[in-house]
Design a protein around this motif. Structure first.
Motif: not given
Length: 263
Positions: A192-197, A202-206, A218-226, A243-251
């Motif tokens: 389900r994680f991969h489907t969501a990614a 953000e999930l893809a980068l995690r 364990s970072s894949l099952i934090t409350p935020g990831s869940l 698509e673009s996402v914020p990352g380090g002040g740049s896209e």
């Protein structure tokens, strides 16, 4: 027995290939145990590797393209059928991942140490062997270089990436008899994680941070990831476009990875 087979070719890189992205990864899935990667290189080149479990691309250019056409996503097929090939196909086969448990020994000759692939030879599809070897080399800087303490330290380095690769290989080979109920539950969550990614950059980068050993699994099952998985884990779909996402002040482009469920 893994029987992982690779075929690699170089191609001329042109402006506009892959909409300007520099890397695309298409991962094998249980229903389609083939994948591949394209990486931008210097001198306007692509290096494209196609991988299969028990199957490899035909040496001909047409055979390479036919293999790419059967991947779970179309990006690599589109690239190799449009780009100019450079050189010939290079083939590689890896029969199995191997881990040697030196840390379980009670004796070992003084003045000798073992590291790198001689300790653990990973399935190379995951690209973790050189990183793990470098982390093991850091242990050579520790004061205690007696063999058995050293082997115990590097065993902790190997544990995480080894478990990642073994679990995924078991999943791809449908070895459900080797998986306990807890592991089946975790695998179901990761599906389900991969489907969501596929929808959530953000999930893809995690996941990429875990796969490349920057972060703990364990970072894949934090409350935020869940929460993100529950919100985005609808039926499978490919990322439709850049698509673009914020990352380090740049896209940055999230089509860095054309994500398919099951990676």
């Amino acid at each position: 027995m893994l029987d992982v087979r690779y075929g690699t070719r170089e191609f001329r890189r042109r402006p506009g290939d892959l909409d300007g992205d520099l890397i695309v990864v298409v991962a094998p899935t249980p229903g389609k145990p083939r994948g591949g990667v394209a990486l931008a290189m210097e001198d306007d080149r692509w290096i494209v590797t196609l991988v299969g479990y028990g199957q490899a691309p035909d040496p001909s250019l047409d055979g390479f393209a036919t293999f790419a056409a059967d991947l779970p996503a179309p990006d690599l097929h589109q690239l190799v059928t449009a780009a100019q090939p450079i050189g010939e196909l290079q083939v590689y086969r890896n029969p199995a991942g191997i881990r040697r448990r030196y840390e379980q020994l009670t004796r070992f000759p003084e003045g000798l140490l073992v590291t790198g692939d001689a300790v653990c030879a990973f399935n190379p599809r995951y690209g973790q062997g050189m990183t793990v070897a470098a982390l093991e080399a850091l242990e050579l800087l520790k004061p205690d270089l007696r063999p058995l303490p050293f082997f115990k330290r590097i065993a902790k380095v190997v544990d995480g990436p080894w478990q990642i690769t073994v679990d995924d290989d078991v999943r791809l080979h449908h070895a459900t008899n080797a998986v306990n109920p807890k592991k089946r539950l975790l695998n179901a969550y990761l599906e389900r994680f991969h489907t969501a990614a596929a929808r959530d950059p953000e999930l893809a980068l995690r996941f990429q941070r875990v796969a490349n050993l920057y972060a703990s699994p364990s970072s894949l099952i934090t409350p935020g990831s869940l929460a993100r998985v529950l919100h985005n884990g609808a039926p499978p779909a490919l990322v439709p476009a850049a698509e673009s996402v914020p990352g380090g002040g740049s896209e940055r482009s999230t089509r860095l990875q054309r994500w398919v469920p099951g990676m």
